[in-house]
Design a protein around this motif. Structure first.
Motif, PDB file in Angstrom:
ATOM      1  N   ILE A  92       3.612   4.657  13.293  1.00 50.23           N
ATOM      2  CA  ILE A  92       2.329   5.758  12.883  1.00 50.23           C
ATOM      3  C   ILE A  92       1.747   6.306  14.082  1.00 50.23           C
ATOM      4  N   GLN A 134      -8.125   4.392   5.759  1.00 45.32           N
ATOM      5  CA  GLN A 134      -7.428   4.171   4.237  1.00 45.32           C
ATOM      6  C   GLN A 134      -7.181   2.986   3.827  1.00 45.32           C
ATOM      7  N   LEU A 135      -6.720   2.171   5.182  1.00 53.49           N
ATOM      8  CA  LEU A 135      -6.554   0.562   4.835  1.00 53.49           C
ATOM      9  C   LEU A 135      -7.886  -0.204   5.022  1.00 53.49           C
ATOM     10  N   ASN A 192       0.740  -1.218  -0.123  1.00 51.27           N
ATOM     11  CA  ASN A 192       0.019  -0.175   0.020  1.00 51.27           C
ATOM     12  C   ASN A 192       0.914   1.262   0.098  1.00 51.27           C
ATOM     13  N   SER A 193       0.501   2.146  -0.813  1.00 49.87           N
ATOM     14  CA  SER A 193       1.359   3.296  -0.879  1.00 49.87           C
ATOM     15  C   SER A 193       1.594   4.301   0.290  1.00 49.87           C
ATOM     16  N   ILE A 194       0.749   3.942   1.381  1.00 49.25           N
ATOM     17  CA  ILE A 194       0.804   4.759   2.705  1.00 49.25           C
ATOM     18  C   ILE A 194       1.781   4.055   3.349  1.00 49.25           C
ATOM     19  N   PHE A 195       2.466   3.095   3.246  1.00 55.16           N
ATOM     20  CA  PHE A 195       3.636   2.597   3.773  1.00 55.16           C
ATOM     21  C   PHE A 195       4.997   3.111   3.071  1.00 55.16           C
ATOM     22  N   LYS A 196       4.842   3.446   1.846  1.00 52.89           N
ATOM     23  CA  LYS A 196       6.210   3.666   0.984  1.00 52.89           C
ATOM     24  C   LYS A 196       7.260   4.638   2.058  1.00 52.89           C
ATOM     25  N   ASP A 242      -7.174   7.700  10.829  1.00 58.23           N
ATOM     26  CA  ASP A 242      -7.293   8.076   9.430  1.00 58.23           C
ATOM     27  C   ASP A 242      -6.675   6.940   8.814  1.00 58.23           C
ATOM     28  N   VAL A 243      -5.225   6.589   9.143  1.00 63.16           N
ATOM     29  CA  VAL A 243      -4.916   5.509   8.508  1.00 63.16           C
ATOM     30  C   VAL A 243      -5.483   4.006   8.510  1.00 63.16           C
ATOM     31  N   GLU A 273      -2.930   9.893  13.916  1.00 62.91           N
ATOM     32  CA  GLU A 273      -3.059   9.634  12.593  1.00 62.91           C
ATOM     33  C   GLU A 273      -3.647   8.314  12.496  1.00 62.91           C
TER      34      GLU A 273
END
Length: 204
Positions: free
Chosen positions: A72, A83-84, A2-6, A79-80, A76
């Motif tokens: 994290i 998103q997941l 997932n791009s959130i972890f990049k 929200d995270v 946040e």
């Protein structure tokens, strides 16, 4: 991934050795205390798993992974989680710290390629436990409470260790009962914790 972890992984040199990679991942993201705690819980999970005929390798891996979402920030996490596409319960929205178990489960799968569902499920309930908990769930739950991440000795540790001599379920219930007796002081009562309390109270 997932791009959130990049942004969390780009500074990490992944070696293929999970223990090393988890430690480096947490340390690189300014969580060295959590890195040490995760290794401690991994070792304790292995020890308890051997005592109760659970898979020690799976238990150790679950211990290493359980708090990887510490990277994290608390503010946040809701929200995270959304998103997941993680279900956010009202109690978790009120007290976001508690949803870190669910986020760690997703991160274990997405970043560290863990596919063992028993490991993922144990990571996903290590703070609250849950109803119909497996032996591995209880192993990680108890190990995390024994190797707690605060200073000093846990106030419940003597009772937990004494009850653990009876059975793993007795040990797990000992900690949940410690919380239950003080539930008026808790910010929330997570429904999974309540379900685990009611189930284990009958069993033990």
């Amino acid at each position: 991934m997932n791009s959130i972890f990049k942004p969390l992984t780009e500074r990490v040199n992944f070696t293929g050795d999970m223990k090393t990679d988890i430690y480096n991942f947490l340390s690189s993201n300014d969580c060295p205390h959590t890195a040490d705690h995760c290794l401690d819980v991994g070792s304790e999970s292995r020890r308890i798993a051997i005592l109760f005929n659970s898979d020690p390798n799976a238990a150790e891996i679950a211990g290493w992974l359980h708090d990887i979402s510490a990277v994290i920030p608390n503010h946040e996490r809701i929200d995270v989680a959304r998103q997941l596409q993680i279900e956010v319960l009202p109690e978790e929205e009120k007290f976001p710290m508690i949803i870190h178990q669910k986020i760690s489960k997703v991160m274990a799968k997405d970043i560290f390629n863990v596919t063992d569902q028993d490991i993922l499920n144990a990571v996903g309930c290590h703070t609250t436990l849950r109803s119909d908990s497996t032996v591995l769930d209880q192993v990680l739950f108890v190990a995390d409470k024994i190797k707690w991440d605060q200073k000093g000795e846990p106030p419940y540790i003597h009772d937990l260790n004494k009850n653990l001599q009876q059975s793993l379920a007795h040990g797990a219930f000992s900690y949940i009962n410690f919380l239950w007796e003080r539930k008026e002081t808790l910010k929330v009562i997570h429904p999974w914790l309540k379900e685990a309390y009611e189930e284990l109270k009958v069993k033990v």
